[in-house]
Design an enzyme around this catalytic site. Sequence first.
Site: not given
Length: 301
Positions: A134-135
Amino acid sequence: MTLTADTPGERLDAFLARSVEGMTRSAAQRLLEEGCVLRNGRPGKKNDKLQPGDTVCLTIPEPKEVDILPAEIPLDIVYEDQDLLVINKPKGLVVHPAPGHEQDTLVNGLLFAKGDSLSGINGELRPGIVHRIDKDTSGLLAVAKNDLSHVVLASQLKDHSMYRIYDAIVCGVLKEDSGTVDAPIGRHPTDRKKMCVTDRNSRSAVTHWEVVRRYAGYTHIRCRLETGRTHQIRVHMAYIGHPILGDTVYGHKKPELGQSSQCLHASVLSFRHPRTGRVVVTMAELPEYFRQVCDKLERMK
């Protein structure tokens, strides 16, 4: 490229995948569909059965540039060879271009730094992102430079032989020293951007965890992924009542200890090298944001 068949009854696509280094069967089928393969002077079909002595002429088209702009983005490369590299991704960096992040992603940075060494056997020049994080999760992820590496590493993900360890700070104090969450994960029924534990349209998901250190109201844990579902650790820890610190999607809605995104770091990535078969172990130390949280928690004890 001209090849000579040597095995009676072998399918043409299988022969190409066996004979051309880095060629996958799916890539061979695409080339056959595009008319890039001639068998004895005539267009070949994927299920053609070859006979010894058959001549196979293969034309690999020049790789097409993808519609993604290279961008000079600092990359922390912890391992690299001719087949792959492992990146230590910082928190906040998106992996793939998406609306709102067209030119500031890991893929843009890879195209800038490694564009000349990326795979083109599929007819498209692109970095082979084998798995995503994820970011706002930091840490290690593997990038394939050719189709051989991509297929082999992806198969290790699928059969759970790729070893991945994450460090996390979770809310609450875990009483047991270790445990396993075995609960299927699927798309949330009302919020399509979220995942959840569900028996409906789900896939099996297993997370093993162990306590590293307990603090006042929080616990530092280390998680080993047996499967790799979207948001798996975040969903599983929230499911057992211990959401990850800073995870405002699956946990507490207000930031805590100055963290407005999940305190989650991919610290160990291990796999068998796709070409040599030797075990490659890569590690990334806890980043500054994670260490600062641990320091705050130490002072709160």
